[in-house]
Design a protein around this motif. Sequence first.
Motif, PDB file in Angstrom:
ATOM      1  N   ALA A 119       0.892  -1.295  -0.138  1.00 19.37           N
ATOM      2  CA  ALA A 119      -0.204   0.004  -0.008  1.00 19.37           C
ATOM      3  C   ALA A 119       0.963   1.201   0.201  1.00 19.37           C
ATOM      4  N   VAL A 120       2.196   1.201   0.661  1.00 20.19           N
ATOM      5  CA  VAL A 120       2.808   2.351   0.550  1.00 20.19           C
ATOM      6  C   VAL A 120       4.095   2.369  -0.220  1.00 20.19           C
ATOM      7  N   THR A 121       4.431   1.466  -1.187  1.00 16.45           N
ATOM      8  CA  THR A 121       5.457   1.489  -1.913  1.00 16.45           C
ATOM      9  C   THR A 121       5.235   1.300  -3.307  1.00 16.45           C
ATOM     10  N   SER A 122       6.348   1.536  -4.211  1.00 17.11           N
ATOM     11  CA  SER A 122       6.200   1.302  -5.596  1.00 17.11           C
ATOM     12  C   SER A 122       6.989  -0.086  -5.745  1.00 17.11           C
ATOM     13  N   GLU A 123       6.723  -0.596  -6.990  1.00 13.35           N
ATOM     14  CA  GLU A 123       7.594  -1.671  -7.454  1.00 13.35           C
ATOM     15  C   GLU A 123       8.751  -1.449  -7.116  1.00 13.35           C
ATOM     16  N   GLY A 124       9.356  -0.562  -7.586  1.00 14.27           N
ATOM     17  CA  GLY A 124      10.989  -0.162  -7.605  1.00 14.27           C
ATOM     18  C   GLY A 124      11.181  -0.546  -5.828  1.00 14.27           C
ATOM     19  N   GLU A 125      10.711   0.107  -5.089  1.00 10.91           N
ATOM     20  CA  GLU A 125      11.017   0.346  -3.798  1.00 10.91           C
ATOM     21  C   GLU A 125      10.912  -1.156  -3.088  1.00 10.91           C
ATOM     22  N   ARG A 126       9.880  -1.848  -3.532  1.00 12.61           N
ATOM     23  CA  ARG A 126       9.724  -3.271  -2.895  1.00 12.61           C
ATOM     24  C   ARG A 126      10.889  -3.899  -3.490  1.00 12.61           C
ATOM     25  N   ARG A 127      11.456  -3.795  -4.583  1.00  5.26           N
ATOM     26  CA  ARG A 127      12.601  -4.594  -5.060  1.00  5.26           C
ATOM     27  C   ARG A 127      13.713  -4.410  -4.270  1.00  5.26           C
ATOM     28  N   ALA A 128      14.095  -3.091  -4.004  1.00  2.00           N
ATOM     29  CA  ALA A 128      14.997  -2.597  -3.223  1.00  2.00           C
ATOM     30  C   ALA A 128      15.011  -3.279  -1.756  1.00  2.00           C
ATOM     31  N   ILE A 129      13.849  -3.349  -1.241  1.00  2.00           N
ATOM     32  CA  ILE A 129      13.671  -3.808   0.128  1.00  2.00           C
ATOM     33  C   ILE A 129      13.897  -5.335   0.115  1.00  2.00           C
ATOM     34  N   ILE A 130      13.391  -6.041  -0.745  1.00  2.00           N
ATOM     35  CA  ILE A 130      13.754  -7.468  -0.902  1.00  2.00           C
ATOM     36  C   ILE A 130      15.297  -7.627  -0.906  1.00  2.00           C
ATOM     37  N   GLU A 131      15.950  -6.852  -1.732  1.00  3.32           N
ATOM     38  CA  GLU A 131      17.544  -7.035  -1.715  1.00  3.32           C
ATOM     39  C   GLU A 131      18.236  -6.631  -0.552  1.00  3.32           C
ATOM     40  N   ALA A 132      17.720  -5.533   0.037  1.00  3.10           N
ATOM     41  CA  ALA A 132      18.170  -5.268   1.639  1.00  3.10           C
ATOM     42  C   ALA A 132      17.854  -6.186   2.595  1.00  3.10           C
ATOM     43  N   LEU A 133      16.761  -6.818   2.466  1.00  2.00           N
ATOM     44  CA  LEU A 133      16.500  -7.860   3.535  1.00  2.00           C
ATOM     45  C   LEU A 133      17.341  -9.308   3.277  1.00  2.00           C
ATOM     46  N   ARG A 134      17.717  -9.222   2.092  1.00  2.00           N
ATOM     47  CA  ARG A 134      18.685 -10.598   1.672  1.00  2.00           C
ATOM     48  C   ARG A 134      20.161 -10.092   2.368  1.00  2.00           C
ATOM     49  N   SER A 135      20.508  -8.887   1.914  1.00  2.00           N
ATOM     50  CA  SER A 135      21.932  -8.678   2.314  1.00  2.00           C
ATOM     51  C   SER A 135      22.388  -8.273   3.629  1.00  2.00           C
ATOM     52  N   HIS A 136      21.175  -7.606   4.505  1.00  2.00           N
ATOM     53  CA  HIS A 136      21.249  -7.171   5.671  1.00  2.00           C
ATOM     54  C   HIS A 136      19.948  -7.420   6.706  1.00  2.00           C
ATOM     55  N   PRO A 137      20.075  -8.724   6.845  1.00  2.00           N
ATOM     56  CA  PRO A 137      18.534  -9.298   7.417  1.00  2.00           C
ATOM     57  C   PRO A 137      18.548  -8.836   8.913  1.00  2.00           C
ATOM     58  N   GLY A 138      19.421  -8.214   9.474  1.00  2.00           N
ATOM     59  CA  GLY A 138      19.266  -7.718  10.812  1.00  2.00           C
ATOM     60  C   GLY A 138      18.206  -6.601  11.094  1.00  2.00           C
ATOM     61  N   VAL A 139      17.817  -6.115   9.832  1.00  2.00           N
ATOM     62  CA  VAL A 139      17.109  -4.763   9.802  1.00  2.00           C
ATOM     63  C   VAL A 139      15.832  -5.115   9.030  1.00  2.00           C
ATOM     64  N   HIS A 140      14.691  -4.455   9.496  1.00  2.00           N
ATOM     65  CA  HIS A 140      13.210  -4.799   8.865  1.00  2.00           C
ATOM     66  C   HIS A 140      13.088  -3.565   8.051  1.00  2.00           C
ATOM     67  N   TRP A 141      13.615  -3.678   6.806  1.00  2.00           N
ATOM     68  CA  TRP A 141      13.777  -2.547   5.927  1.00  2.00           C
ATOM     69  C   TRP A 141      12.280  -2.223   5.255  1.00  2.00           C
TER      70      TRP A 141
END
Length: 219
Positions: A119-141
Motif C-alpha cells: 500500500a505504501v511502496t512502488s514496485e521499484g521500492e519493493r525490489r530494493a527492500i527485498i534485496e536489502a532484506l537479503r543482504s542485511h537481514p538484521g533490519v526490517h527494511w
Amino acid sequence: MIEIILPPTVVAVDTTDDPADAGLHPEEEEVVRKAVDKRRREFTTGRTCARRALGLLGLPPAPIPQGARGEPVWPEGVVGSITHCAGYRGAVLGRTSNVAAIGIDAEPNERLPDGVLDAVTSEGERRAIIEALRSHPGVHWDRMLFCAKETVYKVWFPLAGRWLGFEDAEVTINPLTGAFEARLLVEGPSVNGGALTRLTGRWLVKNGLILTAIVLPAG
C-alpha cells in the motif's frame, strides 16, 4: 538517542518512558480530552520532550497545540517534529534562522503488518527492500521505508500545507551509510529560492527501534 543522526543546528530530547510529573497546557489538554490512556500518555510525553527542547534553545516553555492535520503548532521562530511509538517518545527542534523544516519518526524494528508494504511502496521500492532484506537481514527494511516516508511527510506538510501521499515520494535507503533520499514525484513548495524536489535524511537502528530524521537547512 536520536541525536546520533542529527546535525548540530538542532536540539533533541527523547525518552523511553512516561514521566509521572508530565503535564499539559489547556490548549493541549483539549486535544486529548477524550483520548484513551495510551494516546494521552504518548501525547503528554511528546509535548514534555518538546518543551524541554525549547529550553535547550534558550526559550521559555510554551503550549504546543495541534493543527488541522495533527501537526504540532510551534512558537514563532521555531520548527520541529515530535514522534512516539511503543517504548519511545522524542522531539527535535531548531530555530527558523537555521532550519527550514524537521521531520522525525520512530518505529519498532519489526516486520510491517501484511498488506501495508504494497500500500505504501512502488514496485521499484519493493525490489530494493527485498534485496536489502537479503543482504542485511538484521533490519526490517520494510518498516524502515515506512518510517522514512512518514518523516518525509512531516517535513513536507508545514512547507506545502497540503497532503503528500505515500506514492508521491520515492525513497532510496542506503543500508551501508545510514542515509536515505526521497525524490518527490509531485510539484513541491519553494524553499530556499527553489522548488523542493529531493530530501535527504539519516536512519538509526538501536535498542529494537528504527529512527529516521530529516533536517532541511534554511538559506
